[in-house]
Design an enzyme around this catalytic site. Structure first.
Site, mmCIF file in Angstrom:
data_model
loop_
_atom_site.group_PDB
_atom_site.id
_atom_site.type_symbol
_atom_site.label_atom_id
_atom_site.label_comp_id
_atom_site.label_asym_id
_atom_site.label_seq_id
_atom_site.Cartn_x
_atom_site.Cartn_y
_atom_site.Cartn_z
ATOM 1 N N MET A 279 37.091 35.486 81.124
ATOM 2 C CA MET A 279 36.041 36.382 80.655
ATOM 3 C C MET A 279 36.592 37.803 80.613
ATOM 4 O O MET A 279 37.103 38.307 81.617
ATOM 5 C CB MET A 279 34.810 36.318 81.560
ATOM 6 C CG MET A 279 34.012 35.040 81.441
ATOM 7 S SD MET A 279 33.498 34.672 79.741
ATOM 8 C CE MET A 279 32.551 36.133 79.310
ATOM 9 N N ASP B 241 37.144 35.893 76.056
ATOM 10 C CA ASP B 241 35.763 35.917 75.600
ATOM 11 C C ASP B 241 35.060 37.195 76.020
ATOM 12 O O ASP B 241 34.885 37.442 77.206
ATOM 13 C CB ASP B 241 35.041 34.702 76.217
ATOM 14 C CG ASP B 241 33.633 34.496 75.715
ATOM 15 O OD1 ASP B 241 32.912 33.677 76.316
ATOM 16 O OD2 ASP B 241 33.265 35.140 74.732
ATOM 17 N N GLY B 242 34.657 38.008 75.015
ATOM 18 C CA GLY B 242 33.904 39.212 75.300
ATOM 19 C C GLY B 242 34.616 40.457 74.815
ATOM 20 O O GLY B 242 35.706 40.786 75.252
ATOM 21 N N GLY B 243 34.002 41.141 73.811
ATOM 22 C CA GLY B 243 34.576 42.391 73.307
ATOM 23 C C GLY B 243 35.855 42.199 72.518
ATOM 24 O O GLY B 243 36.686 43.112 72.449
ATOM 25 N N HIS C 212 32.021 28.485 69.292
ATOM 26 C CA HIS C 212 31.782 28.773 70.702
ATOM 27 C C HIS C 212 30.284 28.895 70.936
ATOM 28 O O HIS C 212 29.600 29.649 70.237
ATOM 29 C CB HIS C 212 32.496 30.070 71.091
ATOM 30 C CG HIS C 212 32.409 30.417 72.534
ATOM 31 N ND1 HIS C 212 33.243 29.857 73.494
ATOM 32 C CD2 HIS C 212 31.583 31.263 73.199
ATOM 33 C CE1 HIS C 212 32.933 30.367 74.678
ATOM 34 N NE2 HIS C 212 31.934 31.201 74.534
ATOM 35 N N MET D 176 27.319 28.944 81.276
ATOM 36 C CA MET D 176 27.090 30.021 82.250
ATOM 37 C C MET D 176 25.825 29.654 83.017
ATOM 38 O O MET D 176 24.778 30.282 82.858
ATOM 39 C CB MET D 176 26.963 31.357 81.513
ATOM 40 C CG MET D 176 28.282 31.858 80.950
ATOM 41 S SD MET D 176 28.071 33.114 79.688
ATOM 42 C CE MET D 176 27.788 32.054 78.264
ATOM 43 N N MET E 288 23.184 29.859 78.723
ATOM 44 C CA MET E 288 22.868 30.746 79.852
ATOM 45 C C MET E 288 21.553 30.308 80.481
ATOM 46 O O MET E 288 20.600 30.034 79.758
ATOM 47 C CB MET E 288 22.751 32.192 79.355
ATOM 48 C CG MET E 288 23.990 32.695 78.644
ATOM 49 S SD MET E 288 23.721 34.344 77.956
ATOM 50 C CE MET E 288 25.283 34.619 77.129
ATOM 51 N N HIS F 94 30.221 26.763 76.438
ATOM 52 C CA HIS F 94 30.482 27.638 77.589
ATOM 53 C C HIS F 94 29.241 27.651 78.478
ATOM 54 O O HIS F 94 28.235 28.277 78.146
ATOM 55 C CB HIS F 94 30.804 29.041 77.057
ATOM 56 C CG HIS F 94 31.083 30.066 78.102
ATOM 57 N ND1 HIS F 94 31.172 31.414 77.809
ATOM 58 C CD2 HIS F 94 31.279 29.953 79.440
ATOM 59 C CE1 HIS F 94 31.414 32.074 78.924
ATOM 60 N NE2 HIS F 94 31.477 31.228 79.923
ATOM 61 N N GLY G 254 26.866 37.229 79.975
ATOM 62 C CA GLY G 254 25.424 37.349 79.863
ATOM 63 C C GLY G 254 24.956 37.921 78.542
ATOM 64 O O GLY G 254 23.854 37.627 78.095
ATOM 65 N N PHE G 255 25.824 38.723 77.890
ATOM 66 C CA PHE G 255 25.413 39.368 76.633
ATOM 67 C C PHE G 255 26.592 39.541 75.696
ATOM 68 O O PHE G 255 27.732 39.741 76.143
ATOM 69 C CB PHE G 255 24.798 40.736 76.933
ATOM 70 C CG PHE G 255 23.629 40.673 77.890
ATOM 71 C CD1 PHE G 255 23.831 40.807 79.251
ATOM 72 C CD2 PHE G 255 22.364 40.419 77.417
ATOM 73 C CE1 PHE G 255 22.774 40.705 80.144
ATOM 74 C CE2 PHE G 255 21.291 40.317 78.292
ATOM 75 C CZ PHE G 255 21.491 40.462 79.667
ATOM 76 N N GLY G 256 26.327 39.483 74.394
ATOM 77 C CA GLY G 256 27.342 39.822 73.406
ATOM 78 C C GLY G 256 27.363 41.328 73.204
ATOM 79 O O GLY G 256 26.525 42.050 73.768
ATOM 80 N N GLY G 257 28.353 41.811 72.443
ATOM 81 C CA GLY G 257 28.377 43.225 72.073
ATOM 82 C C GLY G 257 28.792 44.189 73.175
ATOM 83 O O GLY G 257 28.575 45.395 73.053
ATOM 84 N N ASP H 65 27.297 29.596 73.741
ATOM 85 C CA ASP H 65 27.009 30.175 75.053
ATOM 86 C C ASP H 65 25.693 29.692 75.634
ATOM 87 O O ASP H 65 24.630 30.061 75.144
ATOM 88 C CB ASP H 65 26.973 31.702 74.945
ATOM 89 C CG ASP H 65 28.337 32.280 74.663
ATOM 90 O OD1 ASP H 65 28.461 33.032 73.675
ATOM 91 O OD2 ASP H 65 29.267 31.965 75.413
ATOM 92 N N SER I 171 31.513 33.040 67.951
ATOM 93 C CA SER I 171 30.507 32.776 68.976
ATOM 94 C C SER I 171 29.118 32.833 68.359
ATOM 95 O O SER I 171 28.666 33.906 67.931
ATOM 96 C CB SER I 171 30.631 33.791 70.111
ATOM 97 O OG SER I 171 29.573 33.614 71.042
HETATM 98 C C1 DX5 Z 1 29.104 36.525 76.801
HETATM 99 C C2 DX5 Z 1 29.530 35.306 76.035
HETATM 100 C C3 DX5 Z 1 30.389 35.608 74.832
HETATM 101 C C4 DX5 Z 1 29.752 36.521 73.793
HETATM 102 C C5 DX5 Z 1 30.846 37.240 73.044
HETATM 103 O O1 DX5 Z 1 28.624 36.175 78.044
HETATM 104 O O2 DX5 Z 1 30.211 34.396 76.876
HETATM 105 O O3 DX5 Z 1 30.807 34.387 74.220
HETATM 106 O O4 DX5 Z 1 28.962 35.797 72.931
HETATM 107 O O5 DX5 Z 1 30.290 38.159 72.165
HETATM 108 P P1 DX5 Z 1 31.076 39.471 71.687
HETATM 109 O O6 DX5 Z 1 32.313 38.987 70.954
HETATM 110 O O7 DX5 Z 1 30.098 40.131 70.790
HETATM 111 O O8 DX5 Z 1 31.437 40.258 72.905
HETATM 112 ZN ZN ZN Z 2 31.138 32.649 75.856
#
Ligand code: DX5
Ligand code: ZN
Length: 216
Positions: free
Chosen positions: A137, A171-173, A33, A68, A37, A66, A142-145, A35, A8
């Site tokens: 999801m 997707d996510g974590g 991927h 959002m 937003m 993706h 909205g955020f990575g990490g 994102d 991502s």
């Molecule tokens: C969050 C995104 C994800 C995000 C994943 O809203 O849709 O694609 O970038 O990042 P990680 O793998 O760090 O959770």
């Molecule tokens: Zn995503």
């Protein structure tokens, strides 16, 4: 089903996106991927079609875009023009879902549908034969990490039983442990940002390979 690893780019260096897209390709990533937003559908703003166009020039990897955003029906065409191969829209967004999915497929692109953790799986079941990818999801978007939400695993199991051949992405974590849990539940596409681009000890190629080996 072969497991697809989709780094991502949101976890990449915003000042060197093109370089990081090339790195993802040279490091063995399968898809990129991306994102998008809009600050309305999610409480964050990332990037738009012009960045997708720049990524398109930088890599041959399929761009898994993706969206959002609140009105994907108004913008899907712009992202396709910019070079998206897959366009993923949210079932919770303000649009006629079937119409938007059909418009994406009419352009010869892969249509994806996504649902957030609080959204019941029943909301996407009517569309399973109108999509090429279901994006579950595993964090609130909205955020990575962020930390993986284990309650989302049941949704994967439900859809995998109903659609044995459908591409199911998560997707996510996603990391070595949660990635394996998702694959065991039936997912075949792992989107990962921080665990790949910001791995504590391995470079991107090592991190992608480690994740791929962990789900074999
Ligand atoms: C969050 C995104 C994800 C995000 C994943 O809203 O849709 O694609 O970038 O990042 P990680 O793998 O760090 O959770
Ligand atoms: Zn995503």
């Amino acid at each position: 089903m072969k497991t697809v690893i989709a780094p991502s780019i949101l976890a990449g260096d915003f000042g060197s996106f093109a370089r990081d897209a090339q790195r993802a390709e040279q490091s063995g990533g399968d898809w990129l991927h991306c994102d998008v937003m809009d600050g309305h559908f999610v409480p964050n703003i990332s990037f738009g079609p012009d960045v997708i166009a720049a990524l398109r020039k930088a890599t041959q990897l399929p761009l898994d875009v993706h969206l959002m955003i609140e009105r994907p029906d108004l913008y899907a065409e712009r992202f396709i023009e910019a070079g998206a191969d897959h366009v993923i829209v949210h079932v919770e967004a303000k649009h006629d879902v079937a119409k938007t999915l059909a418009a994406i497929r009419r352009r010869g692109k892969k249509a994806g549908l996504s649902l957030n953790p609080p959204t019941p799986i029943e909301s996407v079941l009517p569309f399973l034969d109108q999509i090429d990818e279901l994006l579950v999801m595993t964090v609130n978007p909205g955020f990575g990490g962020q930390a993986f939400i284990p309650e989302t695993l049941e949704k994967i199991r439900t859809v995998r039983q109903l659609a044995p051949r459908l591409d199911i992405s998560v997707d996510g974590g996603i990391n070595l442990i949660t990635g394996r849990q998702c694959v065991e539940a039936g997912a075949n596409i792992l989107v990962a940002g921080n665990s790949l681009f910001r791995h504590k000890t391995l470079d991107l190629a090592g991190a992608i390979d480690e994740l791929r080996q962990s789900v074999l």
